[in-house]
Design a protein around this motif. Structure first.
Motif, PDB file in Angstrom:
ATOM      1  N   MET A 152      50.465   2.323  55.226  1.00 37.42           N
ATOM      2  CA  MET A 152      50.928   3.673  55.333  1.00 37.42           C
ATOM      3  C   MET A 152      52.224   3.864  54.555  1.00 37.42           C
ATOM      4  O   MET A 152      52.414   4.859  53.881  1.00 37.42           O
ATOM      5  CB  MET A 152      51.094   4.012  56.821  1.00 37.42           C
ATOM      6  N   LEU A 153      53.134   2.909  54.666  1.00 35.12           N
ATOM      7  CA  LEU A 153      54.407   2.999  53.977  1.00 35.12           C
ATOM      8  C   LEU A 153      54.212   2.990  52.467  1.00 35.12           C
ATOM      9  O   LEU A 153      54.882   3.723  51.753  1.00 35.12           O
ATOM     10  CB  LEU A 153      55.320   1.853  54.418  1.00 35.12           C
ATOM     11  N   SER A 154      53.293   2.195  51.985  1.00 30.14           N
ATOM     12  CA  SER A 154      53.094   2.131  50.540  1.00 30.14           C
ATOM     13  C   SER A 154      52.494   3.433  50.003  1.00 30.14           C
ATOM     14  O   SER A 154      52.747   3.795  48.861  1.00 30.14           O
ATOM     15  CB  SER A 154      52.239   0.928  50.159  1.00 30.14           C
ATOM     16  N   ALA A 155      51.702   4.133  50.768  1.00 27.36           N
ATOM     17  CA  ALA A 155      51.142   5.409  50.333  1.00 27.36           C
ATOM     18  C   ALA A 155      52.242   6.456  50.183  1.00 27.36           C
ATOM     19  O   ALA A 155      52.281   7.206  49.203  1.00 27.36           O
ATOM     20  CB  ALA A 155      50.075   5.885  51.299  1.00 27.36           C
ATOM     21  N   LYS A 156      53.173   6.486  51.156  1.00 27.09           N
ATOM     22  CA  LYS A 156      54.304   7.416  51.062  1.00 27.09           C
ATOM     23  C   LYS A 156      55.184   7.063  49.870  1.00 27.09           C
ATOM     24  O   LYS A 156      55.647   7.932  49.142  1.00 27.09           O
ATOM     25  CB  LYS A 156      55.141   7.392  52.342  1.00 27.09           C
ATOM     26  N   PHE A 157      55.416   5.768  49.699  1.00 26.69           N
ATOM     27  CA  PHE A 157      56.232   5.321  48.574  1.00 26.69           C
ATOM     28  C   PHE A 157      55.594   5.712  47.242  1.00 26.69           C
ATOM     29  O   PHE A 157      56.267   6.191  46.335  1.00 26.69           O
ATOM     30  CB  PHE A 157      56.461   3.802  48.644  1.00 26.69           C
ATOM     31  N   TYR A 196      53.517   8.158  46.693  1.00 25.20           N
ATOM     32  CA  TYR A 196      53.601   9.614  46.571  1.00 25.20           C
ATOM     33  C   TYR A 196      54.991  10.046  46.094  1.00 25.20           C
ATOM     34  O   TYR A 196      55.130  10.853  45.188  1.00 25.20           O
ATOM     35  CB  TYR A 196      53.262  10.260  47.914  1.00 25.20           C
ATOM     36  N   ILE A 197      56.033   9.472  46.703  1.00 26.58           N
ATOM     37  CA  ILE A 197      57.403   9.807  46.311  1.00 26.58           C
ATOM     38  C   ILE A 197      57.675   9.352  44.879  1.00 26.58           C
ATOM     39  O   ILE A 197      58.286  10.068  44.094  1.00 26.58           O
ATOM     40  CB  ILE A 197      58.407   9.201  47.316  1.00 26.58           C
ATOM     41  N   LEU A 198      57.203   8.182  44.527  1.00 26.23           N
ATOM     42  CA  LEU A 198      57.385   7.673  43.168  1.00 26.23           C
ATOM     43  C   LEU A 198      56.690   8.576  42.151  1.00 26.23           C
ATOM     44  O   LEU A 198      57.250   8.901  41.101  1.00 26.23           O
ATOM     45  CB  LEU A 198      56.866   6.241  43.061  1.00 26.23           C
ATOM     46  N   ALA A 199      55.496   9.033  42.455  1.00 22.47           N
ATOM     47  CA  ALA A 199      54.762   9.932  41.556  1.00 22.47           C
ATOM     48  C   ALA A 199      55.505  11.258  41.390  1.00 22.47           C
ATOM     49  O   ALA A 199      55.616  11.787  40.273  1.00 22.47           O
ATOM     50  CB  ALA A 199      53.355  10.170  42.081  1.00 22.47           C
ATOM     51  N   LEU A 200      56.032  11.795  42.480  1.00 20.05           N
ATOM     52  CA  LEU A 200      56.815  13.036  42.396  1.00 20.05           C
ATOM     53  C   LEU A 200      58.062  12.847  41.548  1.00 20.05           C
ATOM     54  O   LEU A 200      58.415  13.698  40.732  1.00 20.05           O
ATOM     55  CB  LEU A 200      57.194  13.527  43.790  1.00 20.05           C
ATOM     56  N   PHE A 201      58.743  11.723  41.741  1.00 21.81           N
ATOM     57  CA  PHE A 201      59.941  11.434  40.958  1.00 21.81           C
ATOM     58  C   PHE A 201      59.612  11.338  39.466  1.00 21.81           C
ATOM     59  O   PHE A 201      60.326  11.893  38.623  1.00 21.81           O
ATOM     60  CB  PHE A 201      60.589  10.134  41.449  1.00 21.81           C
ATOM     61  N   ILE A 202      58.542  10.662  39.121  1.00 23.80           N
ATOM     62  CA  ILE A 202      58.143  10.520  37.710  1.00 23.80           C
ATOM     63  C   ILE A 202      57.814  11.887  37.116  1.00 23.80           C
ATOM     64  O   ILE A 202      58.228  12.203  35.993  1.00 23.80           O
ATOM     65  CB  ILE A 202      56.960   9.537  37.580  1.00 23.80           C
ATOM     66  N   LEU A 203      57.093  12.717  37.848  1.00 20.37           N
ATOM     67  CA  LEU A 203      56.785  14.059  37.356  1.00 20.37           C
ATOM     68  C   LEU A 203      58.059  14.883  37.165  1.00 20.37           C
ATOM     69  O   LEU A 203      58.201  15.614  36.182  1.00 20.37           O
ATOM     70  CB  LEU A 203      55.831  14.775  38.313  1.00 20.37           C
TER      71      LEU A 203
END
Length: 112
Positions: free
Chosen positions: A1-6, A8-15
């Motif tokens: 679960m933690l890796s999915a949130k991570f 998601y946050i990483l993808a948002l940051f890259i965008l």
């Protein structure tokens, strides 16, 4: 679960980083051509000083101050043509080109 949130946050940051506008506008050297001079062919030092002052005041009216104009102007054309070369943002060059006393504004190919 933690890796999915991570992920998601990483993808948002890259965008966010990819679509970020540059914070500083790129400045380039432009030549602002104002046409001919009103003085005759015999130039006095007073004529040359007045032309310099006019260029600083004219550009200062777009940049917000005469001091900014002095920092921006690379060269004033005073003898045969009336104009100056200055380091400007594209938006400033575009606004200057709209002024009724300006014949043309173009990139200084020798400096860019």
């Amino acid at each position: 679960m933690l890796s999915a949130k991570f992920s998601y946050i990483l993808a948002l940051f890259i965008l966010f980083v990819l679509f970020q506008e540059p914070a500083l506008a790129i400045k380039k050297s432009y030549i602002v051509y104002l046409g001919g001079h009103s003085h005759g062919s015999e130039l006095t030092s007073s004529d040359l000083h007045r032309v310099n002052e006019f260029h600083h005041e004219f550009l200062g009216s777009f940049l917000g101050s005469k001091e900014k104009a002095k920092d921006s102007i690379i060269y004033s054309y005073k003898r045969h043509i009336n104009g100056f070369a200055a380091v400007l943002e594209e938006e400033d060059a575009s606004e200057i080109a709209k002024h009724p006393d300006v014949v043309s504004v173009f990139l200084d190919q020798g400096r860019n």
